[in-house]
Design an enzyme around this catalytic site. Structure first.
Site, PDB file in Angstrom:
ATOM      1  N   SER A 155       0.824  -1.203   0.000  1.00  0.00           N
ATOM      2  CA  SER A 155       0.000   0.000   0.000  1.00  0.00           C
ATOM      3  C   SER A 155       0.865   1.263   0.000  1.00  0.00           C
ATOM      4  O   SER A 155       1.678   1.452  -0.901  1.00  0.00           O
ATOM      5  CB  SER A 155      -0.966  -0.039   1.193  1.00  0.00           C
ATOM      6  OG  SER A 155      -2.002   0.899   1.033  1.00  0.00           O
TER       7      SER A 155
ATOM      8  N   ASP B 148      -8.421  -6.132  -5.663  1.00  0.00           N
ATOM      9  CA  ASP B 148      -8.252  -4.866  -4.947  1.00  0.00           C
ATOM     10  C   ASP B 148      -8.918  -3.744  -5.733  1.00  0.00           C
ATOM     11  O   ASP B 148      -8.549  -3.467  -6.879  1.00  0.00           O
ATOM     12  CB  ASP B 148      -6.760  -4.583  -4.770  1.00  0.00           C
ATOM     13  CG  ASP B 148      -6.484  -3.327  -3.955  1.00  0.00           C
ATOM     14  OD1 ASP B 148      -7.435  -2.692  -3.476  1.00  0.00           O
ATOM     15  OD2 ASP B 148      -5.291  -2.996  -3.795  1.00  0.00           O
TER      16      ASP B 148
ATOM     17  N   HIS C 257      -6.061  -6.539  -1.456  1.00  0.00           N
ATOM     18  CA  HIS C 257      -5.021  -5.540  -1.238  1.00  0.00           C
ATOM     19  C   HIS C 257      -3.821  -6.107  -0.475  1.00  0.00           C
ATOM     20  O   HIS C 257      -2.683  -5.777  -0.753  1.00  0.00           O
ATOM     21  CB  HIS C 257      -5.634  -4.377  -0.454  1.00  0.00           C
ATOM     22  CG  HIS C 257      -4.778  -3.182  -0.309  1.00  0.00           C
ATOM     23  ND1 HIS C 257      -4.465  -2.354  -1.360  1.00  0.00           N
ATOM     24  CD2 HIS C 257      -4.163  -2.641   0.782  1.00  0.00           C
ATOM     25  CE1 HIS C 257      -3.704  -1.352  -0.930  1.00  0.00           C
ATOM     26  NE2 HIS C 257      -3.500  -1.510   0.363  1.00  0.00           N
TER      27      HIS C 257
END
Length: 534
Positions: A208, A427, A496
């Site tokens: 991320s 994601d 994710h």
């Protein structure tokens, strides 16, 4: 309710082995893919492994591997605590870390660093629910051994940074990623001196917002020209923030919806409307021109969909938010990080979902428990949160550095010839095609972007690792491609947090990063992972 669930689980488990004398259904999926309980650590079966990093300087950080609350097994040699980010070892600016040496006798002199993103999210998330020695996934009763822990391959260091994150302490002073990198190098030099890891190969990984953290830290290590402390050899970032956020969501929203309509059961009029907006906002034309292999031009300095007077995103062009609002009406438990999530939402010992004031009766946040803090050498006076509710950048990040794909990421690729960008196909917070557009706009190895589309098969070996709590997929698991020191891999059935949703895939990625296999299409069995060779 709990007794009913337990009764159901007992009945279900019994049906797998007792019903009409049939074999375990999982064993029929593939002749080599069977469930069986495995030892947590095959290297400890004949007695304890020597504590490789035990010394006068490290003992104050030692964690009792049999004394971690609720963890009913020995995690082996481990160290945790806070270390200064400055030359003053007693300084007040400190990062919290957890260091898990590898018990594997063939592990090399190397260290893998893991960083969660946010900014301001704790890397203990990764430790507890992604790639650490024990797992406590949401909706589960207690921690279990993790056969996919990265420490089976290498020595692993989880770090809570920058200051303001998790148990880390001090005043928030970093204004940009260069400041974050400077703080990290100060911390890591102290770590190297404390644990005598001079000259160890360094691999930095994360997910991320670590798509900003990792490249800037790796670049600073390369620039330091100090292989005694910063022997940077590679980097891996999952679902990373590497470009302008809108490039990685709004601009690629519509094709993502089209390819996942079963999980976005939107009505026809709404779908027609977002396709119209996709065209009117200029997103469709931008993709057609710039998502090409090889690329033929650079992205414009100002992306489409903005008000020319104010520079704000036009309301109709906030496509990812519009879609999220619409699908949440259909699926109130919709999760942008894993779009296959449906109700009910399961309780998470890290505090998700929901705010802390809505904790279920009798529940607590694991790392905020006093007994846990004492066991892992964490500051007792810190109210731990999985993600900080305040900015970890001074001035609220007003001086944020440029997106990593503009320059710094390319420098790390060229400097190491060993960078992996992984992306979960499910994601929606950061969409794979947006990451590819950022790559296609980036210069590395003297050229712009990939010259060929990533279409090679990414293969995860069939394996026998795992119990019911740690089963992980195998077989063709997505697509991959390598050019000029950069590898891109898209992971099917992962959201994710790739190591959480697809731990066997992430384990193979780490093998590739460390040079244990020479291709992500390789069918070579896993190495050093408990009982995994088949």
């Amino acid at each position: 309710m709990r007794s009913a669930v337990v009764a159901f689980l007992i009945a279900w488990m019994g049906s797998l082995s007792l019903c009409n004398g049939r074999e375990n259904p999982a064993a029929r999926r593939h002749p080599k893919f069977t469930r069986r309980a495995v030892p947590f650590d095959k290297w400890t079966r004949n007695g304890p492994v020597p504590r490789k990093f035990d010394s006068v300087s490290t003992r104050r950080f030692a964690v009792n591997g049999t004394g971690i609350p609720d963890v009913a097994f020995d995690i082996g040699e481990a160290y945790a605590g806070t270390l200064s980010t400055t030359k003053d070892l007693n300084g007040t600016e400190r990062f919290y870390f957890w260091f898990q040496p590898s018990p594997n006798p063939t592990a090399k002199k190397e260290i893998v660093i893991w960083l969660n993103g946010g900014p301001g999210c704790s890397s203990l998330e990764g430790l507890l629910q992604e790639n650490g020695p024990f797992l406590w996934q949401y909706g589960t009763y207690k921690p279990v051994p993790n056969p996919w822990s990265w420490h089976h391959l290498s020595n692993v260091l989880w770090v809570e940074q920058p200051i303001g994150t998790g148990f880390s302490q001090g005043h928030v002073t970093a204004r940009n990623e260069e400041d974050v990198a400077k703080q990290f190098l100060g911390f890591f030099k102290n770590f190297v001196e404390t644990f005598s890891t001079q000259g160890y190969k360094v691999y930095i990984t994360g997910e991320s917002y670590a798509g900003m953290y990792c490249p800037y830290i790796a670049s600073a290590m390369l620039d330091a020209n100090d292989t005694t402390h910063f022997n940077m050899k590679g980097m891996m970032i999952y679902d990373p923030v590497i470009g302008v956020t809108r490039l990685q969501n709004d601009i690629v929203t519509v094709p993502f919806i089209d390819s996942n309509r079963n999980l976005f059961p939107l009505n026809d009029s709404f779908v027609k409307e977002i396709h119209r907006a996709d065209k009117d906002c200029g997103f469709a034309a931008l993709r057609a021109k710039h998502l090409k292999y090889p690329p033929n031009s650079r992205l414009p300095s100002v992306l489409p969909g903005l008000d020319p007077k104010t520079g704000d995103v036009l309301p109709g062009c906030s496509l990812s938010q519009r879609v999220e609002d619409a699908v949440t009406a259909l699926n109130p438990c919709f999760n942008i990080y894993q779009i296959a999530t449906t109700c009910p939402l399961l309780w998470d010992v890290l505090g998700f979902p929901g705010a802390f004031e809505y904790l279920p009766r009798g529940a607590s946040i694991y790392f905020n428990r006093t007994d846990v803090k004492k066991a892992i050498n964490a500051p007792l006076d810190v109210n731990w949160m999985s993600c900080s509710d305040e900015s970890v950048f001074a001035g609220d990040g007003a001086d944020h550095s440029e997106p990593s794909s503009d320059n710094v990421l390319g420098r790390v690729i060229d400097g190491t010839q060993n960078v992996i960008i992984g992306h979960g196909a499910l994601d929606f917070g950061l969409i794979a095609n947006g990451t590819l557009m950022a790559i296609q706009n980036m210069t590395f190895g003297g050229k712009q972007g990939f010259q060929k589309r990533p279409i090679e098969q990414f293969y995860v070996p069939y394996h026998t690792d795992g119990t019911d709590a740690t089963l992980a997929g195998a077989g063709v698991f997505g697509t991959a491609h390598t050019e000029r020191g950069l590898t891109y891999v898209e992971v099917s059935l992962a959201g994710h947090m790739v190591p959480q949703y697809a731990p066997s895939a992430a384990y193979r990625h780490l093998e590739f990063l460390l040079g244990r296999v020479d291709s992500l299409s390789s069918m070579k069995p896993f190495t050093t992972n408990n009982e995994s060779s088949v």
